[in-house]
Design a protein around this motif. Sequence first.
Motif, PDB file in Angstrom:
ATOM      1  N   LYS A  27       7.364   1.483  16.845  1.00  0.00           N
ATOM      2  CA  LYS A  27       7.495   2.720  16.080  1.00  0.00           C
ATOM      3  C   LYS A  27       6.200   3.133  15.399  1.00  0.00           C
ATOM      4  CE  LYS A  27      10.384   4.947  12.558  1.00  0.00           C
ATOM      5  NZ  LYS A  27      11.580   4.787  11.678  1.00  0.00           N
ATOM      6  N   TYR A  28       5.423   2.164  14.921  1.00  0.00           N
ATOM      7  CA  TYR A  28       4.261   2.501  14.101  1.00  0.00           C
ATOM      8  C   TYR A  28       2.905   2.151  14.729  1.00  0.00           C
ATOM      9  CZ  TYR A  28       7.668   3.329  10.435  1.00  0.00           C
ATOM     10  OH  TYR A  28       8.736   3.821   9.713  1.00  0.00           O
ATOM     11  N   MET A  29       2.812   1.023  15.409  1.00  0.00           N
ATOM     12  CA  MET A  29       1.528   0.608  15.966  1.00  0.00           C
ATOM     13  C   MET A  29       1.259   1.239  17.332  1.00  0.00           C
ATOM     14  SD  MET A  29      -0.032  -1.490  13.791  1.00  0.00           S
ATOM     15  CE  MET A  29       0.500  -0.284  12.576  1.00  0.00           C
ATOM     16  N   ALA A  30       2.255   1.233  18.189  1.00  0.00           N
ATOM     17  CA  ALA A  30       2.054   1.742  19.548  1.00  0.00           C
ATOM     18  C   ALA A  30       1.615   3.200  19.577  1.00  0.00           C
ATOM     19  CB  ALA A  30       3.312   1.537  20.384  1.00  0.00           C
ATOM     20  N   PRO A  31       2.215   4.112  18.805  1.00  0.00           N
ATOM     21  CA  PRO A  31       1.746   5.509  18.809  1.00  0.00           C
ATOM     22  C   PRO A  31       0.309   5.645  18.316  1.00  0.00           C
ATOM     23  CG  PRO A  31       3.947   5.364  17.881  1.00  0.00           C
ATOM     24  CD  PRO A  31       3.440   3.965  18.004  1.00  0.00           C
ATOM     25  N   ALA A  32      -0.068   4.823  17.340  1.00  0.00           N
ATOM     26  CA  ALA A  32      -1.445   4.877  16.842  1.00  0.00           C
ATOM     27  C   ALA A  32      -2.430   4.392  17.896  1.00  0.00           C
ATOM     28  CB  ALA A  32      -1.575   4.044  15.564  1.00  0.00           C
ATOM     29  N   GLN A  33      -2.000   3.433  18.720  1.00  0.00           N
ATOM     30  CA  GLN A  33      -2.871   2.937  19.782  1.00  0.00           C
ATOM     31  C   GLN A  33      -3.225   4.042  20.773  1.00  0.00           C
ATOM     32  OE1 GLN A  33      -4.247  -0.532  20.462  1.00  0.00           O
ATOM     33  NE2 GLN A  33      -5.448   1.118  21.381  1.00  0.00           N
ATOM     34  N   ARG A  34      -2.304   4.946  21.018  1.00  0.00           N
ATOM     35  CA  ARG A  34      -2.532   6.000  22.008  1.00  0.00           C
ATOM     36  C   ARG A  34      -3.624   6.971  21.588  1.00  0.00           C
ATOM     37  NH1 ARG A  34       3.186   5.208  22.816  1.00  0.00           N
ATOM     38  NH2 ARG A  34       3.808   6.777  21.272  1.00  0.00           N
TER      39      ARG A  34
ATOM     40  N   TYR B  14       9.186   4.698   1.213  1.00  0.00           N
ATOM     41  CA  TYR B  14       8.009   4.110   1.836  1.00  0.00           C
ATOM     42  C   TYR B  14       8.310   3.891   3.311  1.00  0.00           C
ATOM     43  CZ  TYR B  14       5.761   3.023  -2.640  1.00  0.00           C
ATOM     44  OH  TYR B  14       5.152   3.105  -3.869  1.00  0.00           O
ATOM     45  N   VAL B  15       7.338   4.189   4.167  1.00  0.00           N
ATOM     46  CA  VAL B  15       7.518   3.978   5.601  1.00  0.00           C
ATOM     47  C   VAL B  15       6.277   3.316   6.177  1.00  0.00           C
ATOM     48  CG1 VAL B  15       9.086   5.948   5.881  1.00  0.00           C
ATOM     49  CG2 VAL B  15       6.616   6.284   6.164  1.00  0.00           C
ATOM     50  N   GLY B  16       6.459   2.557   7.260  1.00  0.00           N
ATOM     51  CA  GLY B  16       5.325   1.938   7.923  1.00  0.00           C
ATOM     52  C   GLY B  16       5.649   0.529   8.398  1.00  0.00           C
ATOM     53  N   PHE B  17       4.730  -0.048   9.128  1.00  0.00           N
ATOM     54  CA  PHE B  17       4.930  -1.378   9.705  1.00  0.00           C
ATOM     55  C   PHE B  17       5.131  -2.429   8.615  1.00  0.00           C
ATOM     56  CE2 PHE B  17       3.435  -5.457  11.323  1.00  0.00           C
ATOM     57  CZ  PHE B  17       4.171  -5.579  12.489  1.00  0.00           C
ATOM     58  N   ASP B  18       4.238  -2.456   7.607  1.00  0.00           N
ATOM     59  CA  ASP B  18       4.385  -3.429   6.523  1.00  0.00           C
ATOM     60  C   ASP B  18       5.729  -3.273   5.818  1.00  0.00           C
ATOM     61  OD1 ASP B  18       1.951  -4.603   6.981  1.00  0.00           O
ATOM     62  OD2 ASP B  18       1.075  -4.098   5.033  1.00  0.00           O
ATOM     63  N   ILE B  19       6.203  -2.054   5.699  1.00  0.00           N
ATOM     64  CA  ILE B  19       7.463  -1.800   5.005  1.00  0.00           C
ATOM     65  C   ILE B  19       8.631  -2.401   5.789  1.00  0.00           C
ATOM     66  CG2 ILE B  19       9.000  -0.036   4.095  1.00  0.00           C
ATOM     67  CD1 ILE B  19       6.250  -0.357   2.655  1.00  0.00           C
ATOM     68  N   GLU B  20       8.609  -2.258   7.118  1.00  0.00           N
ATOM     69  CA  GLU B  20       9.677  -2.838   7.928  1.00  0.00           C
ATOM     70  C   GLU B  20       9.663  -4.363   7.862  1.00  0.00           C
ATOM     71  OE1 GLU B  20      12.152  -1.101   9.360  1.00  0.00           O
ATOM     72  OE2 GLU B  20      11.191   0.586   8.318  1.00  0.00           O
ATOM     73  N   ILE B  21       8.468  -4.948   7.859  1.00  0.00           N
ATOM     74  CA  ILE B  21       8.362  -6.401   7.729  1.00  0.00           C
ATOM     75  C   ILE B  21       8.870  -6.832   6.359  1.00  0.00           C
ATOM     76  CG2 ILE B  21       6.778  -8.367   7.698  1.00  0.00           C
ATOM     77  CD1 ILE B  21       7.289  -7.057  10.464  1.00  0.00           C
ATOM     78  N   ALA B  22       8.556  -6.061   5.331  1.00  0.00           N
ATOM     79  CA  ALA B  22       9.023  -6.378   3.981  1.00  0.00           C
ATOM     80  C   ALA B  22      10.544  -6.343   3.901  1.00  0.00           C
ATOM     81  CB  ALA B  22       8.419  -5.394   2.982  1.00  0.00           C
ATOM     82  N   TYR B  23      11.162  -5.333   4.483  1.00  0.00           N
ATOM     83  CA  TYR B  23      12.623  -5.240   4.484  1.00  0.00           C
ATOM     84  C   TYR B  23      13.244  -6.411   5.252  1.00  0.00           C
ATOM     85  CZ  TYR B  23      13.156  -0.549   2.421  1.00  0.00           C
ATOM     86  OH  TYR B  23      13.185   0.514   1.565  1.00  0.00           O
TER      87      TYR B  23
ATOM     88  N   ILE C 280       1.098   2.048   8.272  1.00  0.00           N
ATOM     89  CA  ILE C 280       1.187   0.722   7.655  1.00  0.00           C
ATOM     90  C   ILE C 280       2.147   0.745   6.465  1.00  0.00           C
ATOM     91  CG2 ILE C 280      -0.056  -1.086   6.418  1.00  0.00           C
ATOM     92  CD1 ILE C 280      -0.732  -1.179   9.288  1.00  0.00           C
ATOM     93  N   ALA C 281       1.824   1.549   5.489  1.00  0.00           N
ATOM     94  CA  ALA C 281       2.667   1.691   4.299  1.00  0.00           C
ATOM     95  C   ALA C 281       2.292   3.009   3.630  1.00  0.00           C
ATOM     96  CB  ALA C 281       2.476   0.520   3.344  1.00  0.00           C
ATOM     97  N   LEU C 282       3.182   3.966   3.730  1.00  0.00           N
ATOM     98  CA  LEU C 282       2.909   5.311   3.225  1.00  0.00           C
ATOM     99  C   LEU C 282       4.081   5.784   2.382  1.00  0.00           C
ATOM    100  CD1 LEU C 282       0.872   7.724   3.407  1.00  0.00           C
ATOM    101  CD2 LEU C 282       2.279   8.581   5.289  1.00  0.00           C
ATOM    102  N   PHE C 283       3.781   6.257   1.176  1.00  0.00           N
ATOM    103  CA  PHE C 283       4.824   6.799   0.310  1.00  0.00           C
ATOM    104  C   PHE C 283       5.032   8.275   0.630  1.00  0.00           C
ATOM    105  CE2 PHE C 283       6.063   8.868  -3.759  1.00  0.00           C
ATOM    106  CZ  PHE C 283       7.314   8.270  -3.895  1.00  0.00           C
ATOM    107  N   ILE C 284       6.291   8.649   0.819  1.00  0.00           N
ATOM    108  CA  ILE C 284       6.647  10.033   1.134  1.00  0.00           C
ATOM    109  C   ILE C 284       7.237  10.671  -0.126  1.00  0.00           C
ATOM    110  CG2 ILE C 284       7.915  11.550   2.673  1.00  0.00           C
ATOM    111  CD1 ILE C 284       5.903   9.733   4.103  1.00  0.00           C
TER     112      ILE C 284
ATOM    113  N   LYS D 231       0.844  -1.187   0.000  1.00  0.00           N
ATOM    114  CA  LYS D 231       0.000   0.000   0.000  1.00  0.00           C
ATOM    115  C   LYS D 231       0.886   1.247   0.000  1.00  0.00           C
ATOM    116  CE  LYS D 231      -4.004  -1.960   0.005  1.00  0.00           C
ATOM    117  NZ  LYS D 231      -4.909  -1.756  -1.148  1.00  0.00           N
ATOM    118  N   ASN D 232       0.335   2.336  -0.481  1.00  0.00           N
ATOM    119  CA  ASN D 232       1.141   3.565  -0.504  1.00  0.00           C
ATOM    120  C   ASN D 232       0.449   4.745   0.185  1.00  0.00           C
ATOM    121  OD1 ASN D 232      -0.870   4.054  -2.377  1.00  0.00           O
ATOM    122  ND2 ASN D 232       0.488   5.018  -3.871  1.00  0.00           N
ATOM    123  N   ASP D 233      -0.748   4.507   0.739  1.00  0.00           N
ATOM    124  CA  ASP D 233      -1.508   5.613   1.335  1.00  0.00           C
ATOM    125  C   ASP D 233      -2.108   5.239   2.686  1.00  0.00           C
ATOM    126  OD1 ASP D 233      -3.405   3.815   0.471  1.00  0.00           O
ATOM    127  OD2 ASP D 233      -4.429   5.202  -0.898  1.00  0.00           O
TER     128      ASP D 233
END
Length: 320
Positions: free
Chosen positions: A275-282, A68-77, A58-62, A52-54
């Motif tokens: 980095k990505y999920m915990a801040p969103a939980q707050r 690309y940044v996000g949780f899915d991107i780190e798992i992909a790397y 999760i996965a956002l294109f800058i 995803k890119n938006d």
Amino acid sequence: MRGLRLTALAIILVVATVVVTVTVQWRGAPSREELLDQARLTGKKQLTIGVKNDHPGIALFIPSTGEYVGFDIEIAYMIAADLGFHRDQVEFVPIETEDRARRQARRPDGTFVTVDLVIATYSITPEREKQPGVSFSAPYLATEQTIMTREGQYADAESVADFKGQVVCTTATSTNESVAAKAGVLLTSRNSAKKCVDGLRDGAFEAVASDAAILAGFVRQEPDLFDLHDIGLSDDELYGVNTGDNPALTALVNLSLYESLHDPNDQTWEKAFAKYMAPAQRTAGVQQIAIAEQPCVPKVEIREWPWEKRALTPTDHCPL
């Protein structure tokens, strides 16, 4: 001299015993190198991954950096590295929700490409597993379905039925469709969660139905505009990697996830979540957006020498 000969003989016998034991124990199991050959990755210079890119978080294109940044991107790397690819050898290509089964993603120049992997909030379901060309890895994230509204609206909502008769947007081919339809919701679909969120902001829809991990990223971006509602759905949405019709690649991805789960020195998954999920939980309120533990991964049998083994805590089976 006689003592030295006996010692040498003992060492030879021990080594021979280990070799025979390992050979018998792992007979038939492929090595990592054999799996790479079978997966058609040996000698490959670039790994193409549909993402995803938006989806913020999760996965956002800058655009400003081209990253690309996000949780899915780190798992992909992480998976790419375990497959032998450096970060500069990974190409991310945006993929639409309805194209994840076909692994068809569109590059910026408009051309379509069949990607090697799909890592794009793709929930594992029995129906999807029956589709041609779909082969899921073990899950890498557990989330659940939820509903997002404009801030301050539907404050007492506790189930999907509370939105009966209301126009609710979801993504095409989403697992949320059946749940919403059964509740009498007037469901409409778009090909991306962002388009649903844009429509909610503009008043075109009363709510958006999607996964909590996805919607929480939008809430975090605009916490004064959107709310998440815990609608009491207990079934987990388990995200998996679509490896296509490539059993060896599936095994290699599972091996990466298994080692990530059990290697105490590998904190990639935990760091990505923090980095990505915990801040969103707050900013998500009472709605849990994802489970803060990597899901269980069945052990992948491969042939390797004892000195190649990592100090892992083995898990052969996952609870049903």
